[in-house]
Design a protein around this motif. Structure first.
Motif, mmCIF file in Angstrom:
data_model
loop_
_atom_site.group_PDB
_atom_site.id
_atom_site.type_symbol
_atom_site.label_atom_id
_atom_site.label_comp_id
_atom_site.label_asym_id
_atom_site.label_seq_id
_atom_site.Cartn_x
_atom_site.Cartn_y
_atom_site.Cartn_z
ATOM 1 N N TRP A 5 0.730 -1.518 -0.139
ATOM 2 C CA TRP A 5 0.379 -0.394 -0.110
ATOM 3 C C TRP A 5 0.646 1.113 -0.154
ATOM 4 C CZ3 TRP A 5 -0.065 -4.479 2.826
ATOM 5 C CH2 TRP A 5 -2.145 -5.182 3.147
ATOM 6 N N CYS A 6 0.953 2.549 -0.792
ATOM 7 C CA CYS A 6 1.391 3.603 -0.796
ATOM 8 C C CYS A 6 0.055 4.421 -0.110
ATOM 9 C CB CYS A 6 2.199 3.644 -1.371
ATOM 10 S SG CYS A 6 2.970 5.645 -2.269
ATOM 11 N N VAL A 7 0.288 5.773 0.306
ATOM 12 C CA VAL A 7 -0.064 6.617 -0.152
ATOM 13 C C VAL A 7 0.471 8.189 0.014
ATOM 14 C CG1 VAL A 7 -0.496 6.430 2.690
ATOM 15 C CG2 VAL A 7 -2.306 8.015 1.351
ATOM 16 N N VAL A 8 -0.066 9.295 -0.094
ATOM 17 C CA VAL A 8 0.941 10.393 -0.177
ATOM 18 C C VAL A 8 -0.243 11.528 0.425
ATOM 19 C CG1 VAL A 8 1.640 12.140 -1.541
ATOM 20 C CG2 VAL A 8 1.739 10.494 -2.665
ATOM 21 N N VAL A 9 0.613 11.561 1.446
ATOM 22 C CA VAL A 9 0.068 12.394 2.460
ATOM 23 C C VAL A 9 0.695 14.029 3.131
ATOM 24 C CG1 VAL A 9 -0.746 11.055 4.186
ATOM 25 C CG2 VAL A 9 1.103 11.580 4.828
ATOM 26 N N PRO A 10 -0.086 15.229 3.561
ATOM 27 C CA PRO A 10 0.746 16.159 3.654
ATOM 28 C C PRO A 10 1.882 16.351 4.093
ATOM 29 C CG PRO A 10 -2.058 16.333 3.975
ATOM 30 C CD PRO A 10 -1.070 15.273 3.464
ATOM 31 N N LEU A 61 -2.818 3.149 7.362
ATOM 32 C CA LEU A 61 -2.719 2.265 7.382
ATOM 33 C C LEU A 61 -4.025 1.366 8.192
ATOM 34 C CD1 LEU A 61 0.801 1.615 8.500
ATOM 35 C CD2 LEU A 61 -1.026 0.545 10.271
ATOM 36 N N ALA A 62 -4.572 1.907 9.200
ATOM 37 C CA ALA A 62 -5.028 0.760 10.199
ATOM 38 C C ALA A 62 -6.162 0.417 9.220
ATOM 39 C CB ALA A 62 -6.177 2.091 11.163
ATOM 40 N N ALA A 63 -7.090 0.764 8.684
ATOM 41 C CA ALA A 63 -7.428 1.163 7.564
ATOM 42 C C ALA A 63 -8.084 -0.443 7.131
ATOM 43 C CB ALA A 63 -8.642 1.722 6.805
ATOM 44 N N SER A 64 -6.262 -0.991 6.163
ATOM 45 C CA SER A 64 -6.066 -1.259 4.573
ATOM 46 C C SER A 64 -5.796 -2.529 5.392
ATOM 47 C CB SER A 64 -5.124 -0.811 4.233
ATOM 48 O OG SER A 64 -3.538 -0.489 4.614
ATOM 49 N N LEU A 65 -4.763 -2.507 6.671
ATOM 50 C CA LEU A 65 -4.621 -3.820 7.232
ATOM 51 C C LEU A 65 -5.160 -4.358 8.308
ATOM 52 C CD1 LEU A 65 -1.203 -2.656 8.451
ATOM 53 C CD2 LEU A 65 -1.947 -4.283 6.182
ATOM 54 N N THR A 66 -6.500 -4.054 9.272
ATOM 55 C CA THR A 66 -7.121 -4.330 9.717
ATOM 56 C C THR A 66 -7.899 -6.078 9.348
ATOM 57 O OG1 THR A 66 -8.075 -2.547 10.869
ATOM 58 C CG2 THR A 66 -9.552 -4.598 10.550
ATOM 59 N N GLY A 67 -7.566 -6.950 10.390
ATOM 60 C CA GLY A 67 -8.022 -8.201 10.093
ATOM 61 C C GLY A 67 -7.225 -8.746 9.460
ATOM 62 N N LEU A 68 -6.286 -8.356 9.131
ATOM 63 C CA LEU A 68 -4.680 -9.103 7.861
ATOM 64 C C LEU A 68 -3.921 -9.469 8.938
ATOM 65 C CD1 LEU A 68 -4.985 -7.152 5.105
ATOM 66 C CD2 LEU A 68 -5.890 -9.226 5.455
ATOM 67 N N ILE A 69 -3.826 -9.071 9.962
ATOM 68 C CA ILE A 69 -3.061 -8.865 11.304
ATOM 69 C C ILE A 69 -3.220 -9.188 12.418
ATOM 70 C CG2 ILE A 69 -0.985 -7.884 9.991
ATOM 71 C CD1 ILE A 69 -0.867 -5.257 10.891
ATOM 72 N N PRO A 70 -2.142 -9.734 13.816
ATOM 73 C CA PRO A 70 -3.749 -9.437 15.057
ATOM 74 C C PRO A 70 -3.372 -7.449 15.382
ATOM 75 C CG PRO A 70 -1.118 -10.678 15.192
ATOM 76 C CD PRO A 70 -1.245 -10.024 13.490
ATOM 77 N N ALA A 71 -4.515 -7.448 15.889
ATOM 78 C CA ALA A 71 -4.454 -6.156 16.691
ATOM 79 C C ALA A 71 -3.194 -5.992 17.648
ATOM 80 C CB ALA A 71 -5.690 -5.828 17.730
ATOM 81 N N MET A 72 -3.181 -6.047 18.289
ATOM 82 C CA MET A 72 -1.601 -5.704 18.595
ATOM 83 C C MET A 72 -0.386 -5.187 18.041
ATOM 84 S SD MET A 72 -2.218 -5.438 22.434
ATOM 85 C CE MET A 72 -0.669 -5.080 22.412
ATOM 86 N N THR A 73 -0.561 -6.305 17.185
ATOM 87 C CA THR A 73 0.145 -5.733 15.545
ATOM 88 C C THR A 73 0.361 -4.312 15.268
ATOM 89 O OG1 THR A 73 1.278 -8.582 15.675
ATOM 90 C CG2 THR A 73 2.133 -6.486 14.459
ATOM 91 N N GLY A 128 5.222 19.534 -1.492
ATOM 92 C CA GLY A 128 4.616 19.334 -0.021
ATOM 93 C C GLY A 128 4.187 18.437 0.356
ATOM 94 N N VAL A 129 4.767 17.171 0.111
ATOM 95 C CA VAL A 129 3.923 16.301 0.322
ATOM 96 C C VAL A 129 5.155 15.079 1.452
ATOM 97 C CG1 VAL A 129 2.581 16.606 -0.628
ATOM 98 C CG2 VAL A 129 4.263 14.921 -1.756
ATOM 99 N N VAL A 130 4.373 14.094 1.371
ATOM 100 C CA VAL A 130 5.276 12.981 2.562
ATOM 101 C C VAL A 130 4.560 11.247 2.050
ATOM 102 C CG1 VAL A 130 5.864 11.103 4.257
ATOM 103 C CG2 VAL A 130 5.954 13.996 4.148
ATOM 104 N N ARG A 131 5.432 10.497 1.204
ATOM 105 C CA ARG A 131 5.073 9.157 0.579
ATOM 106 C C ARG A 131 5.134 8.631 2.310
ATOM 107 N NH1 ARG A 131 8.397 7.060 -3.905
ATOM 108 N NH2 ARG A 131 9.296 6.512 -2.333
ATOM 109 N N VAL A 132 4.168 7.138 1.901
ATOM 110 C CA VAL A 132 4.554 6.541 2.997
ATOM 111 C C VAL A 132 3.796 5.355 2.385
ATOM 112 C CG1 VAL A 132 3.312 5.788 5.365
ATOM 113 C CG2 VAL A 132 3.551 8.080 4.865
ATOM 114 N N ALA A 133 4.571 4.054 2.476
ATOM 115 C CA ALA A 133 3.923 2.787 2.315
ATOM 116 C C ALA A 133 4.026 1.824 3.550
ATOM 117 C CB ALA A 133 5.488 2.771 0.951
ATOM 118 N N TRP A 134 3.114 1.031 2.887
ATOM 119 C CA TRP A 134 3.863 -0.332 4.087
ATOM 120 C C TRP A 134 2.882 -1.696 3.228
ATOM 121 C CZ3 TRP A 134 0.449 3.427 4.102
ATOM 122 C CH2 TRP A 134 -1.344 3.202 3.754
ATOM 123 N N ARG A 135 3.959 -2.452 3.502
ATOM 124 C CA ARG A 135 3.622 -4.339 2.839
ATOM 125 C C ARG A 135 3.888 -4.955 4.118
ATOM 126 N NH1 ARG A 135 8.669 -5.864 0.146
ATOM 127 N NH2 ARG A 135 10.510 -5.859 1.260
#
Length: 135
Positions: free
Chosen positions: A12-17, A30-42, A67-74
């Motif tokens: 996943w990748c998102v560009v934020v201000p 990030l929370a919306a994309s990973l909810t249900g895919l990984i344990p809640a504590m993680t 004027g942005v920052v790129r945030v990606a997670w996998r």
């Protein structure tokens, strides 16, 4: 089809201000994309790491063009990798030693405590601070 293998390849990748609001947007995405895919504590730790890395970017680094920052997670085999890319700063990010009365300066210490590893990569775009944590 092997569901675990398909999940392990998701990116996943998102560009934020480049603004404090950007950290909130990145956390929620990030929370919306990973909810249900990984344990809640993680997930809670991943949200914290994302907030710290984006917050540090806003406070200490220049933005990317626009004027942005790129945030990606996998999701990777056995864990999660989070990457925050900005325009870079004059000094490289480091864990700071701060006193108990200091109002800030603990961001990378928190990231280091919650991850297996973290580091900084530089390329033609700017600076990327990354963190890997076990799932």
């Amino acid at each position: 089809m092997n569901t675990q293998a398909a999940t392990a390849e998701r990116i996943w990748c998102v560009v934020v201000p480049h603004h404090p609001e950007g950290a909130r947007r990145a956390r929620h995405r990030l929370a919306a994309s990973l909810t249900g895919l990984i344990p809640a504590m993680t997930l809670a730790d991943a949200v914290t790491i994302t907030a710290e890395l984006v917050g540090n970017s806003v406070r200490h680094a220049s933005p990317l063009p626009g004027g942005v920052v790129r945030v990606a997670w996998r999701l990777v085999a056995g864990g999660i990798e989070i990457r925050v890319t900005d325009g870079g700063a004059a000094t490289s990010p480091t864990v700071r030693q701060v006193g108990s009365e200091s109002p800030d300066g603990r961001g990378l210490a928190i990231v280091a405590a919650l991850t297996q590893a973290w580091g900084v990569d530089r390329d033609g775009l700017g600076q990327c601070v990354w963190a890997r944590m076990p799932a």
